[in-house]
Design a protein around this motif. Structure first.
Motif, PDB file in Angstrom:
ATOM      1  N   SER A  32       1.025  -1.421  -0.044  1.00  0.00           N
ATOM      2  CA  SER A  32       0.022   0.338   0.501  1.00  0.00           C
ATOM      3  C   SER A  32       0.773   1.246  -0.042  1.00  0.00           C
ATOM      4  CB  SER A  32      -0.560  -0.095   1.169  1.00  0.00           C
ATOM      5  OG  SER A  32      -0.363   0.618   2.719  1.00  0.00           O
ATOM      6  N   LEU A  33       2.100   1.488   0.205  1.00  0.00           N
ATOM      7  CA  LEU A  33       2.975   2.191   0.349  1.00  0.00           C
ATOM      8  C   LEU A  33       3.155   2.860  -0.822  1.00  0.00           C
ATOM      9  CD1 LEU A  33       5.788   1.433   3.008  1.00  0.00           C
ATOM     10  CD2 LEU A  33       3.796   2.360   3.684  1.00  0.00           C
ATOM     11  N   SER A  34       3.755   3.842  -1.530  1.00  0.00           N
ATOM     12  CA  SER A  34       3.767   4.583  -2.630  1.00  0.00           C
ATOM     13  C   SER A  34       5.620   4.387  -2.653  1.00  0.00           C
ATOM     14  CB  SER A  34       3.959   6.123  -2.279  1.00  0.00           C
ATOM     15  OG  SER A  34       5.235   6.544  -1.387  1.00  0.00           O
ATOM     16  N   GLN A  35       5.869   4.765  -3.944  1.00  0.00           N
ATOM     17  CA  GLN A  35       7.143   3.792  -4.338  1.00  0.00           C
ATOM     18  C   GLN A  35       8.181   5.126  -3.452  1.00  0.00           C
ATOM     19  OE1 GLN A  35       6.917   3.646  -8.893  1.00  0.00           O
ATOM     20  NE2 GLN A  35       8.087   1.531  -8.384  1.00  0.00           N
ATOM     21  N   ASP A  36       7.869   5.969  -3.498  1.00  0.00           N
ATOM     22  CA  ASP A  36       8.839   6.922  -2.431  1.00  0.00           C
ATOM     23  C   ASP A  36       9.050   6.664  -0.892  1.00  0.00           C
ATOM     24  OD1 ASP A  36       9.590   8.445  -4.926  1.00  0.00           O
ATOM     25  OD2 ASP A  36       8.076   9.908  -4.102  1.00  0.00           O
ATOM     26  N   ALA A  37       7.877   6.100  -0.123  1.00  0.00           N
ATOM     27  CA  ALA A  37       8.086   5.764   1.012  1.00  0.00           C
ATOM     28  C   ALA A  37       8.191   4.221   0.808  1.00  0.00           C
ATOM     29  CB  ALA A  37       6.095   5.213   1.290  1.00  0.00           C
ATOM     30  N   GLN A  38       8.260   3.052  -0.341  1.00  0.00           N
ATOM     31  CA  GLN A  38       9.384   2.197  -0.115  1.00  0.00           C
ATOM     32  C   GLN A  38      10.137   2.455  -0.400  1.00  0.00           C
ATOM     33  OE1 GLN A  38       7.868   0.188  -3.268  1.00  0.00           O
ATOM     34  NE2 GLN A  38       5.672  -0.861  -2.349  1.00  0.00           N
ATOM     35  N   ASP A  39      11.691   3.533  -0.714  1.00  0.00           N
ATOM     36  CA  ASP A  39      12.570   3.336  -0.798  1.00  0.00           C
ATOM     37  C   ASP A  39      12.322   3.991   0.411  1.00  0.00           C
ATOM     38  OD1 ASP A  39      12.083   2.921  -3.373  1.00  0.00           O
ATOM     39  OD2 ASP A  39      12.831   5.166  -4.722  1.00  0.00           O
ATOM     40  N   THR A  40      12.389   5.125   0.803  1.00  0.00           N
ATOM     41  CA  THR A  40      12.466   5.414   2.173  1.00  0.00           C
ATOM     42  C   THR A  40      13.044   4.614   2.901  1.00  0.00           C
ATOM     43  OG1 THR A  40      11.650   7.155   1.816  1.00  0.00           O
ATOM     44  CG2 THR A  40      12.258   7.285   4.195  1.00  0.00           C
ATOM     45  N   LEU A  41      11.955   3.165   3.520  1.00  0.00           N
ATOM     46  CA  LEU A  41      11.295   2.397   4.075  1.00  0.00           C
ATOM     47  C   LEU A  41      12.472   1.857   4.123  1.00  0.00           C
ATOM     48  CD1 LEU A  41       9.827   1.035   6.721  1.00  0.00           C
ATOM     49  CD2 LEU A  41       8.405  -0.060   4.582  1.00  0.00           C
ATOM     50  N   MET A  42      13.051   0.891   2.756  1.00  0.00           N
ATOM     51  CA  MET A  42      13.919   0.728   2.857  1.00  0.00           C
ATOM     52  C   MET A  42      15.216   0.996   3.278  1.00  0.00           C
ATOM     53  SD  MET A  42      15.395  -2.380   1.991  1.00  0.00           S
ATOM     54  CE  MET A  42      14.307  -3.219  -0.017  1.00  0.00           C
ATOM     55  N   LYS A  43      15.538   2.677   3.720  1.00  0.00           N
ATOM     56  CA  LYS A  43      17.049   3.571   3.599  1.00  0.00           C
ATOM     57  C   LYS A  43      16.848   3.003   5.190  1.00  0.00           C
ATOM     58  CE  LYS A  43      16.573   6.754   0.773  1.00  0.00           C
ATOM     59  NZ  LYS A  43      16.198   8.847   0.866  1.00  0.00           N
ATOM     60  N   TYR A  44      15.668   3.142   5.954  1.00  0.00           N
ATOM     61  CA  TYR A  44      15.570   3.187   7.804  1.00  0.00           C
ATOM     62  C   TYR A  44      16.330   0.886   8.434  1.00  0.00           C
ATOM     63  CZ  TYR A  44      13.878   7.715   8.577  1.00  0.00           C
ATOM     64  OH  TYR A  44      13.989   8.777   8.801  1.00  0.00           O
TER      65      TYR A  44
END
Lengths: 432, 156
Positions: free
Chosen positions: B100-112
């Motif tokens: 359900s996350l946007s692609q930008d949010a997915q990228d940020t989550l991966m960083k964390y």
């Protein structure tokens, strides 16, 4: 809708750094990861090695073959570029490729080279934060260069000429794709105004673009009309820039795959791009948006045994280690699997290192050799270029890879992407 | 082979060094403001979690994340807020949330996730949780997402 055709070049699996065909596609110049250019020529169904161009003393990074003037230009890590032309040998009378050194005036590697559309100039990218624009000086009988320096902040990795012979796109390791003017007074007529600008003296900066998540810009390309710019960067994105549509309107597609390192436009609404995912992806779209439409590779090349891929190389050490003293994790099946996957893109050798004795190394190279990846190319694609067709209506493209393959693809033969359905998302538009 | 030459800082001999700040656009906010924003999120996230709105909580944390230099405190606080969400999510719910996350949010989550795995001592505490999220996130967002987490200079 022909299937992809692997050209049977007789050089084995040595990686192809760069390739360039001649005008009628009967010959191809390749850099086989070395400081020589090898020219292969077609002999019926086969290809044979012809002349070797030896003048560089470090790795050749890029080759371009001018279709009309039939000259080859090469760039190398030895900081030089040579223009090669066919000249009669005074002793034997046969024609040979004669090199002319180009005075580049750069102090780092030359990374990329391309003839301009009119073939009266060429551009050499370099690690010296500069692009050398080279034109012929008939009085001095040599190629002279002028440097584009500002505002480049790092190594330039790729170039592409605008159809008007003046504008140049450059992708750089400072995360930016740029459009610059490479106008040379003695060579060029005053260019007509374009979407990129009206007055274009040398080193005018017409645009500077970056993708949201950054990354080295590996490749750049103008659309056939020259009005649109595409670039790929190391954040696994491809971005398409419409300078005519508002302030820096950019479509960026974030891929679920590994980064793309090379691209070519086939039509005004279609781009083929390839790289570390070992297959040529097809992107389609227009001003309203772009999407990943599919791949030219049907991903059904599992274990193409014919590629064989030197089963033993790289596994020998593992075998020997296991035989002598099975030291902890170094001999574990998982470690071997990962190592093989890492070094050769293979994943079926887990059982091999148990070969008794392990003295010689080569653990059952014949038995294993099955490929893990299902693409035709078994390693990174280094370059995709137009093979057949005219700008705006390209029908075939060629790709060269680290696996040593040179493949010709029919661009109409597009397969949808795999089951996951991850891809094909519309690129979000962002306005800087 | 002697490899110490690799550790020589050759940039010190270069008058025109490419600076880290030139590679990305800095956060326009003031560092104090960034910290305040991060603090404000803690309560909002707790609020959302208490209502069972995990997706909303994650999106709160992943929106306007502190990046760049001089905001270490805010970065750590945001990571802790995010980890509290990750730890309290049932494994069976992760795939749907990630999708359900946007692609930008997915990228940020991966960083964390990578940041969490890189911190000393965190491996024992929440290593398996982070790996579980990493697996599900990679299934949805692919290797491209990992590449972006590594490439992006806007580190979290």
């Amino acid at each position: 809708m022909a299937a992809p055709q692997v050209l049977p070049l007789p050089h084995g699996q040595i990686p192809i750094t760069s390739h360039a065909f001649n005008a009628d596609r009967s010959q191809v110049a390749v850099s086989l990861n070395s400081n020589d250019v090898t020219i292969f020529h077609r002999q019926g169904q086969e290809w044979a090695a012809g002349e070797t161009l030896s003048e560089h003393d470090k790795l050749i990074t890029s080759i371009d073959w001018a279709p009309n003037s039939n000259r080859i230009v090469t760039s190398s890590q030895d900081r030089n570029a040579y223009v090669w032309s066919l000249t009669p040998d005074p002793q034997t009378g046969t024609t040979i490729w004669k090199p002319t050194l180009v005075l580049l005036r750069i102090n780092r590697a030359a990374t990329f080279v391309r003839w301009s559309p009119n073939e009266d100039k060429f551009a050499v990218a370099s690690g010296a934060r500069a692009i050398a624009i080279c034109s012929f000086d008939p009085e001095g009988d040599w190629w002279v260069s002028r440097l584009l320096k500002k505002p480049i902040r790092s190594t330039v990795l790729s170039l592409d000429w605008h159809p008007n012979n003046v504008l140049l796109a450059a992708g750089s390791a400072d995360m930016k794709a740029r459009v610059l003017s490479a106008y040379i007074k003695d060579v060029d007529k005053r260019p007509a105004p374009t979407v990129w600008g009206e007055k274009l003296p040398f080193n005018t900066i017409c645009g500077e673009y970056t993708s949201p998540s950054g990354g080295w810009v590996h490749s750049v390309g103008f659309s056939p009309s020259g009005d649109v710019l595409a670039f790929t960067s190391h954040d696994s994105t491809i971005s398409i820039v419409y300078p005519a549509h508002g302030p820096n309107a950019i479509h960026t597609i974030k891929l679920t795959h590994l980064p793309l390192v090379t691209l070519t436009w086939t039509r005004e609404d279609e781009i083929i791009a390839a790289g570390h995912d070992c297959q040529p992806f097809v992107f389609r779209g227009g001003e309203a948006g772009w999407e990943l439409a599919g791949t030219l590779d049907d991903n059904k090349h599992a274990g193409g045994g014919s590629t064989g891929v030197g089963g033993g190389r790289g596994f020998g050490a593992a075998g020997a280690g296991a035989g002598a003293s099975p030291v902890g994790r170094l001999s574990s099946a998982a470690f071997t699997t990962f190592r093989n996957a890492d070094t050769r893109g293979f994943a079926s050798m887990a059982s091999s290192p148990t070969s008794p004795g392990g003295s010689g190394g080569l653990p059952s190279a014949g038995g294993g050799g099955e490929s893990e990846i299902f693409t035709l190319h078994q390693n990174t694609i280094t370059e995709v270029r137009v093979y057949e067709g005219v700008p705006g209506d390209v029908r075939k493209v060629s790709t060269s890879g680290v696996d040593g393959k040179l493949v010709v693809w029919d661009v109409a033969n597009v397969s949808p992407l795999g089951a996951a359905g991850l891809s094909g998302k519309l690129g979000g538009m962002h306005i800087r | 082979m002697d490899v110490n030459f690799r550790k020589i800082d050759i940039d010190q001999y270069d008058e025109d060094v490419l600076q880290e700040e030139e590679l990305y656009e800095a956060d326009p906010r003031d560092p104090a403001q960034v910290l305040n924003d991060a603090k404000a999120k803690v309560g909002a996230v707790r609020n959302a979690l208490s209502k069972g709105d995990t997706v909303g909580a994650i999106n709160l944390v992943l929106d306007g994340t502190p990046v760049g230099p001089n905001v270490e405190e805010a970065k750590n606080l945001n990571l802790q807020t995010l980890t509290s969400i990750l730890n309290s999510t049932k494994a069976s719910e992760i795939p749907a949330i990630v999708r359900s996350l946007s692609q930008d949010a997915q990228d940020t989550l991966m960083k964390y996730l990578y940041k969490g795995m890189a911190l000393p001592g965190w491996g024992e505490v929440s290593g398996s949780v982070l790996l579980g999220w990493h697996e599900k996130l990679t299934e949805v967002a692919g290797t491209g997402c990992i590449v972006r987490a590594m490439t992006d200079r806007r580190t979290v």
